[in-house]
Design an enzyme around this catalytic site. Structure first.
Site, PDB file in Angstrom:
ATOM      1  N   GLY A 136      -3.678  -1.249   5.374  1.00  0.00           N
ATOM      2  CA  GLY A 136      -3.694  -0.870   3.958  1.00  0.00           C
ATOM      3  C   GLY A 136      -4.362  -1.905   3.078  1.00  0.00           C
ATOM      4  O   GLY A 136      -5.107  -1.577   2.155  1.00  0.00           O
ATOM      5  N   SER A 165       0.626  -5.524  -8.288  1.00  0.00           N
ATOM      6  CA  SER A 165       0.050  -5.329  -6.955  1.00  0.00           C
ATOM      7  C   SER A 165      -1.153  -6.237  -6.753  1.00  0.00           C
ATOM      8  O   SER A 165      -2.166  -6.115  -7.458  1.00  0.00           O
ATOM      9  CB  SER A 165      -0.375  -3.874  -6.756  1.00  0.00           C
ATOM     10  N   ASP A 191       7.079  -8.343   0.927  1.00  0.00           N
ATOM     11  CA  ASP A 191       7.117  -7.876   2.321  1.00  0.00           C
ATOM     12  C   ASP A 191       8.381  -8.333   3.056  1.00  0.00           C
ATOM     13  O   ASP A 191       8.590  -7.954   4.207  1.00  0.00           O
ATOM     14  CB  ASP A 191       5.878  -8.387   3.081  1.00  0.00           C
ATOM     15  N   LYS A 196       5.282   1.203   0.578  1.00  0.00           N
ATOM     16  CA  LYS A 196       4.738   0.371   1.664  1.00  0.00           C
ATOM     17  C   LYS A 196       4.566   1.226   2.922  1.00  0.00           C
ATOM     18  O   LYS A 196       4.554   2.447   2.841  1.00  0.00           O
ATOM     19  CB  LYS A 196       5.651  -0.833   1.889  1.00  0.00           C
ATOM     20  N   ARG A 204       7.341  -4.100   9.842  1.00  0.00           N
ATOM     21  CA  ARG A 204       8.255  -5.087   9.248  1.00  0.00           C
ATOM     22  C   ARG A 204       9.703  -4.618   9.373  1.00  0.00           C
ATOM     23  O   ARG A 204      10.624  -5.425   9.529  1.00  0.00           O
ATOM     24  CB  ARG A 204       7.881  -5.368   7.796  1.00  0.00           C
TER      25      ARG A 204
HETATM   26  C1  S3P Z   1      -1.042  -8.006  -0.002  1.00  0.00           C
HETATM   27  C2  S3P Z   1      -0.331  -7.686  -1.119  1.00  0.00           C
HETATM   28  C3  S3P Z   1       1.005  -7.081  -1.084  1.00  0.00           C
HETATM   29  C4  S3P Z   1       1.609  -7.028   0.320  1.00  0.00           C
HETATM   30  C5  S3P Z   1       0.616  -6.747   1.393  1.00  0.00           C
HETATM   31  C6  S3P Z   1      -0.531  -7.740   1.351  1.00  0.00           C
HETATM   32  C7  S3P Z   1      -2.355  -8.668  -0.171  1.00  0.00           C
HETATM   33  O1  S3P Z   1       0.926  -5.806  -1.621  1.00  0.00           O
HETATM   34  O2  S3P Z   1       2.639  -6.047   0.385  1.00  0.00           O
HETATM   35  O3  S3P Z   1       1.245  -6.828   2.671  1.00  0.00           O
HETATM   36  O4  S3P Z   1      -2.867  -9.262   0.802  1.00  0.00           O
HETATM   37  O5  S3P Z   1      -2.899  -8.632  -1.291  1.00  0.00           O
HETATM   38  P1  S3P Z   1       0.895  -5.498  -3.209  1.00  0.00           P
HETATM   39  O6  S3P Z   1      -0.385  -4.815  -3.455  1.00  0.00           O
HETATM   40  O7  S3P Z   1       2.114  -4.670  -3.463  1.00  0.00           O
HETATM   41  O8  S3P Z   1       0.958  -6.818  -3.942  1.00  0.00           O
END
Ligand code: S3P
Length: 452
Positions: free
Chosen positions: A102, A175, A328, A355, A402
């Protein structure tokens, strides 16, 4: 193989002996994605040491190659990237498949959003089921064209305009993925792209952009909001990047050592960025015996060695503002809370529902299946511990690595162990997890699938 198609691999964790010694964890996942991506845009050859080599990161390697960057591996964790210059991506010949990654796909869409080439992205069934709307929103405002399945789902084609428009974007959600996609699009955009973050999120993109020589500034305004300004269309210069140990990976042995009596474990060279340290902060408040030594700089970040000794924990109220710095880690904190005296309340968890699984519901169900008192709210979890939870339950992990790893930690500390319905999600995400934990004494045994 897509997670829904491979046969499930149930696994049981039984009580483990005390954990001791010194270990290392793989390189940080967030920083690994970013090092490859900025290396692909920089002029010259970037060298990366300590790259995480999970499927998620290898999907980013493949994507950068598809855009024309030369990416090579010389030894485990040691990689080189010959970049193309900002705006120099070539049109990929094929669909770019990010599998389950993602973060990788969102950041790559930001990168390609300011290049006037079409690129079509897809992912596995889980990623194809997730909506991308809120993150495409700012890109569309920058002029990016998106052709997607209904409700902004994958597969989708992204094509940048000839000239992207700079955006001032106040983040409606906390985010780092959304922020980073906009900043990466801003790299090839004339003028200044501005992000205003009411709640600060991990800042690896900003730090690494500064390191590669981007014209970027970040500070806090009078309302306490974080403001990032990036002037686009500047060359990036190749760097030598050493990647610190991933605190989200270190979290599993760390919590296992806290929960298993007699443990004394040191995890070396772990990233200590405050935007990633919320779990350590919370465990310290809960009475965890955690000490950090050998603090030093590595790859533009701070790292240190974390020593953890088993501790009796007590429940605490985790402030909602801490959520971005441990987003996370909530499944694992909920497991730790199941062993703490009293109630641990966790609030401001709305993002957790978006998530790899709906982590509020999935974690609550997993704890309840193991005899732990848990209350689920729309954006909250409350877990009441006391004596060690009985365990002995079977947990539906919903293909979420996770969740799977957190409940194996529960099984290592609970008298009756824990069975997870599927450990197959772990390998692509954190390939070293099982060998790392069994090397410390964990006992994981294949379990029977449930009777049909
Ligand atoms: C991440 C941001 C987080 C995290 C993901 C990695 C990143 O998500 O959950 O595993 O590398 O920018 P968010 O977009 O909710 O901050």
């Amino acid at each position: 193989m897509p997670p829904q198609l491979r046969p499930p691999a149930p696994l049981t964790a039984t009580p483990a002996p005390p954990l001791s010694g010194r270990i290392r964890v793989p390189g940080d996942k967030s920083i690994s994605h970013r090092a490859l991506m900025l290396g692909a845009l920089a002029i010259g050859e970037t060298s990366i040491d300590g790259l995480m080599e999970s499927d998620d990161i290898l999907a980013t390697v493949a994507a950068m190659r598809a855009f024309g960057a030369l990416v090579t591996r010389s030894a485990p964790g040691a990689w080189r990237v010959r970049g193309l210059g900002v705006g120099g991506f070539l049109e990929p010949e094929d669909v770019i498949d990010f599998g389950n990654a993602g973060t990788g796909i969102r950041l790559a869409m930001g990168l390609v959003g300011s290049q006037a080439i079409p690129a079509t992205f897809t992912g596995d069934a889980a990623l194809r089921g997730r909506p991308f709307g809120r993150f495409l929103d700012p890109l569309r405002r920058m002029g990016v064209q998106v052709i997607a399945r209904s409700n902004d789902r994958l597969p989708m084609t992204i094509k940048g305009p000839d000239i992207t428009l700079p955006l001032e974007y106040r983040m409606p959600v906390a985010s780092a993925q959304v922020k980073s996609a906009v900043l990466l699009a801003g790299l090839n955009t004339p003028g200044v792209t501005t992000i205003i973050e009411p709640l600060a999120t991990r800042d690896h993109t900003e730090r690494m952009l500064a390191r590669f020589g981007a014209a970027i500034e970040f500070d806090t305004n009078e309302d306490g909001e974080r403001v990032v300004r990036l002037e686009g269309r500047r060359d990036l210069k190749a760097q030598a990047i050493a990647i610190p140990g991933d605190p989200s990976a270190a979290a599993y042995p760390m919590v296992a050592a806290l929960l298993i009596e007699g443990s004394d474990l040191t995890i070396e060279s772990v990233l200590l960025n405050p935007m990633r340290s919320g779990l350590i902060e919370t465990l310290l408040e809960m009475g965890g015996d955690i000490t950090i030594t050998n603090r030093r700089a590595l790859g533009g970040e701070e790292v240190g060695d974390i020593r953890v000794r088993s501790s009796r924990l007590r429940g605490v109220a985790v402030p909602p503002a801490r959520a971005p710095s441990m987003i996370d880690e909530y499944p694992l904190l909920a497991v730790a809370a199941a062993f703490a005296e009293g109630t641990t309340t966790m609030d401001g968890l709305g993002e957790l529902r978006l998530k790899a699984s709906d982590r509020i519901t999935v974690v609550a169900a997993g704890l309840a299946a193991n005899g732990v008192a848990v209350e689920e709210g729309p954006e909250s979890l409350a877990v009441t511990g006391g004596t060690a939870p009985i365990g002995g339950g079977r947990v539906a992990t919903r293909f979420d690595p996770r969740v799977a790893m957190s409940f194996l930690v529960l099984g290592m500390a609970a008298p009756s162990g824990v069975t997870i319905d599927d450990a197959g999600s772990i390998q692509p995400h954190f390939p070293e997890f099982q060998s790392l934990m069994t090397g410390l004494g964990a006992q994981f045994e294949k379990a029977e699938p449930p009777a049909a």
